[in-house]
Design an enzyme around this catalytic site. Structure first.
Site, mmCIF file in Angstrom:
data_model
loop_
_atom_site.group_PDB
_atom_site.id
_atom_site.type_symbol
_atom_site.label_atom_id
_atom_site.label_comp_id
_atom_site.label_asym_id
_atom_site.label_seq_id
_atom_site.Cartn_x
_atom_site.Cartn_y
_atom_site.Cartn_z
ATOM 1 C CE LYS A 14 -4.135 1.755 2.007
ATOM 2 N NZ LYS A 14 -5.347 1.487 3.005
ATOM 3 C CD GLU B 280 -19.970 -0.757 8.543
ATOM 4 O OE1 GLU B 280 -19.003 0.054 7.967
ATOM 5 O OE2 GLU B 280 -20.135 -1.666 7.845
ATOM 6 N NE ARG C 198 -20.979 -1.288 5.321
ATOM 7 C CZ ARG C 198 -20.224 -0.215 4.889
ATOM 8 N NH1 ARG C 198 -20.540 0.689 3.654
ATOM 9 N NH2 ARG C 198 -19.118 -0.015 5.729
#
Length: 587
Positions: free
Chosen positions: A245, A332, A360
């Site tokens: 990354k 979530e 969500r």
């Protein structure tokens, strides 16, 4: 520049493999040009440049279809599909959104900004292809911790058992979510990395998927070879690639969390080139409150679905919280349900994330929390119209969505003192039966004396007593209410009544009835959409009465990359516009 010759994936295929690393360098220069000037997702895009080149070199987009998870790593994809002007031409930055967008290109199939969706969406494309009797490669790309999301796991399970045709899932494993990864499946990814893909404990194979591993996830030639192996496959297969990354910028390689997303910055130093001021912020107030609360109250625990920085909990703060902090990964639904269990057992959970992501967990809030009346406190950032403005990240629907769930107390603080008092009340050991959702104010920090107890639900507060017009200014729109009050005094020659509702989920019927004695007009100001929101509840209450009601808020609309000040003007919500409305209504 070789990239000048590439206006489509077909052009890319004309470039020799030996020249492709040069194309990668040129793409990163485009990324630098855009990101240093307007900001955006840094680490995900820098880490996925080589993989994007290899994908487009091997597959035939848009006939072969790519679905990017979150799509915050699709900048290189855009440059290779005719949109490089959005990265090299400063005057054209606005033409290109930060996510895939079918309105921009035939190479994009979904407007995506939320996580863990790509595998299910791509699986749908594959099943649709089967039904229509077509043939093409369908490729789902997922990374940055998104595998821990339930939708991704559900889709993998379906793909491994229900699909018997071409379906390719590229797992971009950079060992990172936004913050560090959490969840047992990431231990399995590590075992697969450490064994070069040969670990017998392979969750993908357990689901019935074929599997192939590539360690050199930032080497174009290696990636081309592995993608050629799976192209036109007739079985669902996972291609697990190990990437870095932020690759290509040392600062981002070392600080993966800090460089997941960036504001405009100086390339040499990495320092921001925009000044957000050094004064108080609700983010700073929140993180300080949480750390101090944990010190004083050992029954308190923070639960987050991979969004600690939504309330300013950086690595240092998370270390201080220790066992009083749990990150569920991008999950979530699980976060809310876990918090309900924590509350039922007698501890004090605080769930923190951004409003746009809490959507969500709507079912868990309704079913697992509110039906059971477990005293879970949920703290939401970026619910304001001038917070996150991309269409996929809007928080303006939260009030309408959550204020209509029974038993849920939705609190909208209007000052720092009120914000802290609401948190204290909600997390108090005596407060045992109210699930509470608190919206972090999206405006500048203000200070005002406040009540300490909110146990008498739906009690509005008159901040200034007046006549003729009553202004109900909710939450972070209270300051707009103060400004409007001053303008009415000056322009209309009388003092209106200014009310701080505080509660968005219920009505103070006694106060509303009292207003009928010496008021002709009630105005509501709210930081959200009007339909299903706070103002409509007030208007419905006064429906059979003579009281005039005028609601101010946003339309039920998917706004995208707007200017917040212009939006207020378009919605007729500036102070001058409202004053003119008042004059017309009181004639």
């Amino acid at each position: 520049m070789i990239l000048d010759k590439i206006n489509s994936p077909a052009d890319l295929k004309k470039i020799s493999v030996s020249e492709l690393p040069v194309v990668a360098n040129e793409i990163r220069e485009g990324l630098f040009n855009r990101l240093t000037k307007i900001g955006g997702h840094f680490g995900p895009n820098f880490g996925f440049v080589e993989a994007t080149i290899a994908l487009h070199y091997v597959f035939d987009s848009p006939n072969d279809k790519f679905v990017f998870d979150v799509s915050h790593q699709a900048y290189a994809h855009k440059m290779l599909t005719g949109r490089k002007a959005g990265y090299f031409d400063d005057s054209r930055f606005s033409e290109d959104s930060g996510y895939t967008n079918p309105d921009e290109s035939e190479h994009d199939f979904f407007n995506i900004g939320h996580t863990s969706t790509s595998i299910a969406l791509a699986l749908g494309l594959a099943k649709g292809r089967e039904i229509l009797g077509k043939k093409e490669n369908i490729v789902a790309i997922i990374g940055d911790g998104s595998l821990s999301g339930g939708e991704a796991l559900e889709a993998l399970s379906v793909a491994g058992s229900e699909l018997n045709s071409n379906f390719i899932v590229v797992v971009n494993d950079n060992e990172q979510a936004i913050a560090e990864t959490h969840g047992g499946l990431y231990k399995n990814l590590k075992a697969l990395r450490d064994s070069n893909g040969k670990s017998e404990n392979n969750m993908f194979r357990a689901w019935g998927l074929d599997y192939i591993y590539e360690e050199n996830g930032n080497d174009i030639a290696s990636l081309i070879a592995v993608f050629e192996k799976v192209r036109d496959s007739n079985r669902p297969v996972v291609v697990h690639i190990h990437t870095q990354k932020g690759k290509g910028y040392e600062l981002a390689e070392k600080d993966k969390e800090g460089w997941h997303w960036c504001v405009p910055f100086d390339r040499t130093t990495g320092k921001p080139t925009v000044n957000f001021g050094s004064g108080e912020s609700y983010l700073g107030i929140t993180s300080q409150y949480i750390v101090e609360k944990a010190k004083k109250d050992k029954d308190f625990i923070v639960v987050t679905p991979a969004m600690p920085m939504s309330v300013g909990l950086g690595p240092e703060e998370r270390a201080k919280l220790g066992s009083q902090y749990i990150d569920t990964g991008i999950a979530e639904e699980a976060a809310v349900a876990i918090a309900s269990g924590i509350a039922r057992r007698g501890a004090k959970p605080l769930v923190v994330t951004n409003m746009t992501f809490l959507q969500r967990a709507y079912d868990q809030i309704s079913q697992d929390v509110c039906i059971n009346k477990t005293p879970v406190t949920m703290l939401m950032n970026y619910s304001s119209f001038d917070g996150l403005t991309d269409v996929t990240h809007l928080g303006i629907f939260g009030l309408a969505a959550f204020t209509n769930i029974p038993n849920l107390v939705v609190l909208c603080p209007s000052s720092a003192e009120e914000y802290i008092s609401m948190l204290d009340w909600s997390l108090d050991s005596k407060q045992k039966e109210n699930p509470v959702l608190i919206l972090i104010p999206g405006n500048a920090v203000s200070h005002r004396p406040t009540d300490k107890d909110y146990g008498v639900l739906n009690r509005f507060k008159i901040e200034e007593q007046g006549e003729k017009v009553a202004i109900l200014a909710l939450g972070d729109f209270f300051q707009k209410g103060e400004e409007l009050t001053s303008a009415i005094k000056e322009d209309c020659g009388f003092a209106p009544t200014l009310i701080n509702p505080r509660f968005a989920s219920g009505l103070d019927e006694e106060l509303l009835h009292d207003l009928e004695k010496n008021h002709q007009l009630v105005l509501t100001l709210e930081d959200g959409i009007l339909e299903g929101g706070f103002g409509q509840k007030i208007a419905s209450f006064y429906g059979p009465e003579k009281m005039l009601v005028k609601n101010y808020g946003l339309e039920k609309k998917f706004y995208d990359r707007y200017n917040p000040d212009e939006l207020l003007l378009d919605c007729g919500m500036t102070t001058n516009q409202i004053v003119e409305d008042i004059k017309a209504l009181l004639k």
